[in-house]
Design a protein around this motif. Structure first.
Motif, PDB file in Angstrom:
ATOM      1  N   LEU A  90       1.056  -1.579  -0.170  1.00 54.27           N
ATOM      2  CA  LEU A  90      -0.159  -0.392  -0.217  1.00 54.27           C
ATOM      3  C   LEU A  90       0.905   1.334   0.540  1.00 54.27           C
ATOM      4  N   LEU A  91       1.772   1.005   0.847  1.00 49.15           N
ATOM      5  CA  LEU A  91       2.449   2.742   1.043  1.00 49.15           C
ATOM      6  C   LEU A  91       2.997   2.148  -0.526  1.00 49.15           C
ATOM      7  N   GLU A  92       3.772   2.205  -0.984  1.00 49.79           N
ATOM      8  CA  GLU A  92       4.816   1.580  -2.364  1.00 49.79           C
ATOM      9  C   GLU A  92       4.273   2.043  -3.454  1.00 49.79           C
ATOM     10  N   ALA A  93       2.475   1.849  -3.677  1.00 46.07           N
ATOM     11  CA  ALA A  93       2.070   1.918  -4.563  1.00 46.07           C
ATOM     12  C   ALA A  93       1.249   3.097  -3.990  1.00 46.07           C
ATOM     13  N   GLY A  94       0.914   3.862  -3.108  1.00 52.03           N
ATOM     14  CA  GLY A  94       0.807   4.941  -2.520  1.00 52.03           C
ATOM     15  C   GLY A  94      -0.719   5.204  -3.189  1.00 52.03           C
ATOM     16  N   LEU A  95      -1.276   3.956  -2.164  1.00 59.38           N
ATOM     17  CA  LEU A  95      -3.431   3.537  -2.470  1.00 59.38           C
ATOM     18  C   LEU A  95      -3.368   3.975  -0.537  1.00 59.38           C
ATOM     19  N   ASP A  96      -4.831   4.215  -1.115  1.00 62.36           N
ATOM     20  CA  ASP A  96      -4.721   5.047   0.453  1.00 62.36           C
ATOM     21  C   ASP A  96      -5.831   3.503   0.955  1.00 62.36           C
ATOM     22  N   LYS A  97      -6.244   3.163   3.114  1.00 67.12           N
ATOM     23  CA  LYS A  97      -6.129   2.218   3.490  1.00 67.12           C
ATOM     24  C   LYS A  97      -6.511   1.487   2.989  1.00 67.12           C
ATOM     25  N   ARG A  98      -7.918   1.970   2.050  1.00 68.52           N
ATOM     26  CA  ARG A  98      -9.244   0.967   2.309  1.00 68.52           C
ATOM     27  C   ARG A  98      -9.336   0.069   1.236  1.00 68.52           C
ATOM     28  N   PHE A  99      -8.067   0.020   0.242  1.00 68.54           N
ATOM     29  CA  PHE A  99      -7.638  -1.338  -0.556  1.00 68.54           C
ATOM     30  C   PHE A  99      -6.691  -2.052   0.333  1.00 68.54           C
ATOM     31  N   TRP A 100      -6.687  -1.654   2.168  1.00 66.63           N
ATOM     32  CA  TRP A 100      -5.633  -3.044   2.662  1.00 66.63           C
ATOM     33  C   TRP A 100      -6.992  -4.412   2.653  1.00 66.63           C
ATOM     34  N   GLY A 101      -7.478  -4.588   2.091  1.00 63.48           N
ATOM     35  CA  GLY A 101      -7.964  -6.086   1.758  1.00 63.48           C
ATOM     36  C   GLY A 101      -7.311  -6.565   0.574  1.00 63.48           C
ATOM     37  N   HIS A 102      -7.348  -5.642  -0.160  1.00 60.85           N
ATOM     38  CA  HIS A 102      -6.946  -6.216  -1.900  1.00 60.85           C
ATOM     39  C   HIS A 102      -5.309  -6.829  -1.308  1.00 60.85           C
ATOM     40  N   ALA A 103      -5.005  -5.408  -1.026  1.00 57.24           N
ATOM     41  CA  ALA A 103      -3.554  -5.639  -1.006  1.00 57.24           C
ATOM     42  C   ALA A 103      -3.176  -7.106   0.063  1.00 57.24           C
ATOM     43  N   PHE A 104      -4.234  -7.530   1.476  1.00 53.78           N
ATOM     44  CA  PHE A 104      -3.497  -8.150   1.953  1.00 53.78           C
ATOM     45  C   PHE A 104      -3.768 -10.152   1.088  1.00 53.78           C
ATOM     46  N   LEU A 105      -4.981  -9.825   0.208  1.00 55.08           N
ATOM     47  CA  LEU A 105      -5.484 -10.871  -0.559  1.00 55.08           C
ATOM     48  C   LEU A 105      -3.835 -11.177  -1.611  1.00 55.08           C
ATOM     49  N   THR A 106      -3.057 -10.065  -2.414  1.00 52.65           N
ATOM     50  CA  THR A 106      -2.060  -9.913  -2.947  1.00 52.65           C
ATOM     51  C   THR A 106      -1.269 -10.785  -2.426  1.00 52.65           C
ATOM     52  N   ALA A 107      -1.061 -10.364  -1.144  1.00 57.74           N
ATOM     53  CA  ALA A 107       0.437 -11.105  -0.790  1.00 57.74           C
ATOM     54  C   ALA A 107      -0.100 -12.426  -0.047  1.00 57.74           C
ATOM     55  N   VAL A 108      -1.282 -13.003  -0.155  1.00 59.66           N
ATOM     56  CA  VAL A 108      -1.555 -14.271   0.121  1.00 59.66           C
ATOM     57  C   VAL A 108      -0.632 -15.557  -0.806  1.00 59.66           C
ATOM     58  N   HIS A 109      -1.414 -13.885  -2.165  1.00 57.83           N
ATOM     59  CA  HIS A 109      -1.259 -15.272  -3.909  1.00 57.83           C
ATOM     60  C   HIS A 109      -0.538 -15.399  -4.105  1.00 57.83           C
ATOM     61  N   VAL A 110       0.414 -14.336  -3.881  1.00 55.10           N
ATOM     62  CA  VAL A 110       2.159 -14.589  -3.873  1.00 55.10           C
ATOM     63  C   VAL A 110       2.844 -15.386  -2.612  1.00 55.10           C
ATOM     64  N   ARG A 111       2.666 -15.054  -2.037  1.00 55.69           N
ATOM     65  CA  ARG A 111       3.436 -16.047  -0.667  1.00 55.69           C
ATOM     66  C   ARG A 111       2.909 -17.429  -0.807  1.00 55.69           C
ATOM     67  N   ASN A 112       2.117 -17.863  -1.949  1.00 54.79           N
ATOM     68  CA  ASN A 112       1.520 -19.279  -2.116  1.00 54.79           C
ATOM     69  C   ASN A 112       2.008 -19.505  -2.751  1.00 54.79           C
ATOM     70  N   ARG A 113       2.534 -19.225  -4.141  1.00 57.25           N
ATOM     71  CA  ARG A 113       3.768 -19.429  -5.082  1.00 57.25           C
ATOM     72  C   ARG A 113       4.552 -19.679  -5.476  1.00 57.25           C
ATOM     73  N   VAL A 114       5.316 -19.070  -3.643  1.00 60.64           N
ATOM     74  CA  VAL A 114       6.520 -18.608  -3.815  1.00 60.64           C
ATOM     75  C   VAL A 114       7.889 -19.704  -2.516  1.00 60.64           C
ATOM     76  N   TRP A 115       8.831 -19.894  -2.715  1.00 61.74           N
ATOM     77  CA  TRP A 115       9.141 -21.058  -2.103  1.00 61.74           C
ATOM     78  C   TRP A 115       8.640 -20.632  -0.577  1.00 61.74           C
ATOM     79  N   SER A 116       8.587 -22.174   0.267  1.00 68.24           N
ATOM     80  CA  SER A 116       8.611 -21.419   1.474  1.00 68.24           C
ATOM     81  C   SER A 116       9.682 -22.278   2.714  1.00 68.24           C
ATOM     82  N   SER A 117       9.891 -21.855   3.335  1.00 66.16           N
ATOM     83  CA  SER A 117      11.557 -22.784   4.574  1.00 66.16           C
ATOM     84  C   SER A 117      10.493 -23.002   5.312  1.00 66.16           C
ATOM     85  N   GLY A 118      10.414 -22.044   5.689  1.00 66.52           N
ATOM     86  CA  GLY A 118       9.420 -23.420   6.847  1.00 66.52           C
ATOM     87  C   GLY A 118       8.796 -25.107   6.069  1.00 66.52           C
TER      88      GLY A 118
END
Length: 174
Positions: A90-118
């Motif tokens: 959100l900070l990097e994109a300069g978007l308002d906090k009302r887009f928080w849910g979209h950012a959260f879902l996007t972070a999860v989407h990416v996280r599920n598609r990259v290597w997990s050391s755990g």
């Protein structure tokens, strides 16, 4: 253990039981089962509606002590990582906090598609058996152009409108 995260946003806490049930059904559709849930003392988890869902699904509930986030260690670290990722996007994109849910879902989407050391794997690959493509990934908050169907436009009108990329549709490749 896959370390995969499934997330759905709810607008009202009263919608949580239905959302939890749909998540459990989604997990079952991936040919996985939930045996145990470790939960905090949130009023939602203590509600009769949620308890009924868990009994019907034969899910054991383990309650943690109040304010004892350390008892949910890995889970809390994952949530903190995703939350910090969403805030950074959100900070990097300069978007308002009302887009928080979209950012959260996007972070999860990416996280599920990259290597997990755990889990020493890619979460989506562990669940589906195939390596996920990363070709569709875009920078959160970047310009996005949406095509206007030819039946909806006139001779010299624009063929697309400009928007801002705020995430991935869960039920579509669009």
């Amino acid at each position: 253990m896959t370390n995969a995260m499934l997330v759905e946003l709810v607008h009202r806490k009263s919608a949580s039981p239905v959302t939890r049930l749909s998540l459990l059904q989604h997990i079952r559709g991936l040919v996985h089962t939930v045996h145990t849930l470790r939960i905090d003392n949130d009023s939602f988890f203590l509600s009769e509606a949620f308890q009924d869902i868990c009994r019907a699904e034969n899910i054991q509930i383990q309650r943690t002590a109040p304010y004892a986030d350390h008892q949910r260690g890995r889970q809390e670290r994952q949530w903190r990582t995703i939350t910090e990722s969403a805030k950074a996007m959100l900070l990097e994109a300069g978007l308002d906090k009302r887009f928080w849910g979209h950012a959260f879902l996007t972070a999860v989407h990416v996280r599920n598609r990259v290597w997990s050391s755990g889990s020493q794997c890619i979460p989506m690959e562990a669940i589906t058996g195939t390596r996920p493509s990363l070709d569709h990934l875009r920078v959160f908050g970047s310009p996005a152009f949406v095509n206007i169907d030819t039946s909806l436009r006139r001779k010299l009108s624009d063929s697309a409108w400009e928007g801002i990329f705020v995430g991935y549709a869960p039920d579509s490749p669009a």
